[in-house]
Design a protein around this motif. Sequence first.
Motif, PDB file in Angstrom:
ATOM      1  N   GLU A  11      69.882  30.240  53.909  1.00  0.00           N
ATOM      2  CA  GLU A  11      70.075  28.807  53.665  1.00  0.00           C
ATOM      3  C   GLU A  11      68.791  28.056  53.322  1.00  0.00           C
ATOM      4  O   GLU A  11      68.831  27.084  52.580  1.00  0.00           O
ATOM      5  N   HIS A  12      67.644  28.495  53.854  1.00  0.00           N
ATOM      6  CA  HIS A  12      66.418  27.704  53.701  1.00  0.00           C
ATOM      7  C   HIS A  12      65.342  28.364  52.849  1.00  0.00           C
ATOM      8  O   HIS A  12      64.359  27.709  52.507  1.00  0.00           O
ATOM      9  N   VAL A  13      65.485  29.645  52.557  1.00  0.00           N
ATOM     10  CA  VAL A  13      64.502  30.322  51.712  1.00  0.00           C
ATOM     11  C   VAL A  13      65.145  30.656  50.376  1.00  0.00           C
ATOM     12  O   VAL A  13      64.816  30.052  49.359  1.00  0.00           O
ATOM     13  N   ASP A  14      66.070  31.601  50.381  1.00  0.00           N
ATOM     14  CA  ASP A  14      66.775  31.967  49.147  1.00  0.00           C
ATOM     15  C   ASP A  14      67.956  32.864  49.521  1.00  0.00           C
ATOM     16  O   ASP A  14      67.789  33.767  50.343  1.00  0.00           O
ATOM     17  N   PRO A  15      69.108  32.643  48.910  1.00  0.00           N
ATOM     18  CA  PRO A  15      70.273  33.485  49.217  1.00  0.00           C
ATOM     19  C   PRO A  15      70.052  34.973  48.944  1.00  0.00           C
ATOM     20  O   PRO A  15      70.716  35.814  49.546  1.00  0.00           O
ATOM     21  N   VAL A  16      69.115  35.318  48.083  1.00  0.00           N
ATOM     22  CA  VAL A  16      68.861  36.726  47.774  1.00  0.00           C
ATOM     23  C   VAL A  16      68.378  37.495  49.006  1.00  0.00           C
ATOM     24  O   VAL A  16      68.473  38.718  49.041  1.00  0.00           O
ATOM     25  N   THR A  17      67.918  36.779  50.018  1.00  0.00           N
ATOM     26  CA  THR A  17      67.461  37.462  51.225  1.00  0.00           C
ATOM     27  C   THR A  17      68.590  38.236  51.909  1.00  0.00           C
ATOM     28  O   THR A  17      68.328  39.208  52.624  1.00  0.00           O
ATOM     29  N   LEU A  18      69.830  37.847  51.659  1.00  0.00           N
ATOM     30  CA  LEU A  18      70.964  38.591  52.216  1.00  0.00           C
ATOM     31  C   LEU A  18      70.951  40.044  51.735  1.00  0.00           C
ATOM     32  O   LEU A  18      71.303  40.957  52.484  1.00  0.00           O
ATOM     33  N   VAL A  19      70.503  40.264  50.513  1.00  0.00           N
ATOM     34  CA  VAL A  19      70.426  41.625  49.970  1.00  0.00           C
ATOM     35  C   VAL A  19      69.459  42.465  50.803  1.00  0.00           C
ATOM     36  O   VAL A  19      69.717  43.644  51.071  1.00  0.00           O
ATOM     37  N   GLY A  20      68.361  41.890  51.238  1.00  0.00           N
ATOM     38  CA  GLY A  20      67.399  42.608  52.068  1.00  0.00           C
ATOM     39  C   GLY A  20      68.004  43.019  53.402  1.00  0.00           C
ATOM     40  O   GLY A  20      67.785  44.139  53.869  1.00  0.00           O
ATOM     41  N   TYR A  21      68.768  42.128  53.996  1.00  0.00           N
ATOM     42  CA  TYR A  21      69.432  42.455  55.256  1.00  0.00           C
ATOM     43  C   TYR A  21      70.418  43.600  55.051  1.00  0.00           C
ATOM     44  O   TYR A  21      70.454  44.558  55.829  1.00  0.00           O
ATOM     45  N   ALA A  22      71.245  43.491  54.025  1.00  0.00           N
ATOM     46  CA  ALA A  22      72.241  44.525  53.750  1.00  0.00           C
ATOM     47  C   ALA A  22      71.569  45.859  53.453  1.00  0.00           C
ATOM     48  O   ALA A  22      72.001  46.910  53.944  1.00  0.00           O
ATOM     49  N   TYR A  23      70.510  45.825  52.672  1.00  0.00           N
ATOM     50  CA  TYR A  23      69.799  47.057  52.320  1.00  0.00           C
ATOM     51  C   TYR A  23      69.256  47.751  53.570  1.00  0.00           C
ATOM     52  O   TYR A  23      69.411  48.952  53.745  1.00  0.00           O
TER      53      TYR A  23
END
Length: 135
Positions: free
Chosen positions: A33-45
């Motif tokens: 929410e506060h940095v970038d939605p692409v960070t979700l990919v890092g969590y999933a990876y």
Amino acid sequence: SLNDLKTLGYKPQDFPELPSTKSIYRSAFYLIEHVDPVTLVGYAYFLEYLTIAGGNQLLEIVEPLYGPRAVRHLTVHTKEDPGHVDAVEKMLETMSEKDNIFLEDSISTIAAEFERMLLEVNARSGVARGKKTAA
């Protein structure tokens, strides 16, 4: 996961949520929410990569102890969907340098939070101190 718990004679309410577990998803939501939605990919990876890094070794330990029906969730993620990591890695090749910085940040964040969770689980289980674990 719920079926695995049921097979073992447990229900989710038997395991109160740990502060470290909350930190994992709370930090994910913050970064998304506060940095970038692409960070979700890092969590999933990171989570998908765990199955490659140690899923088979963990299965070799827990399946003989609890039986295949009790470790179905781990089996599925370890043996039946290893292609997820390859798919994410192909996607990573197409991402911008800026996105890769966000991804590295999210991966290092979840790795630290995950380690903290494992340490908390270990400390609460009594295994590290040679105590009997809860049945």
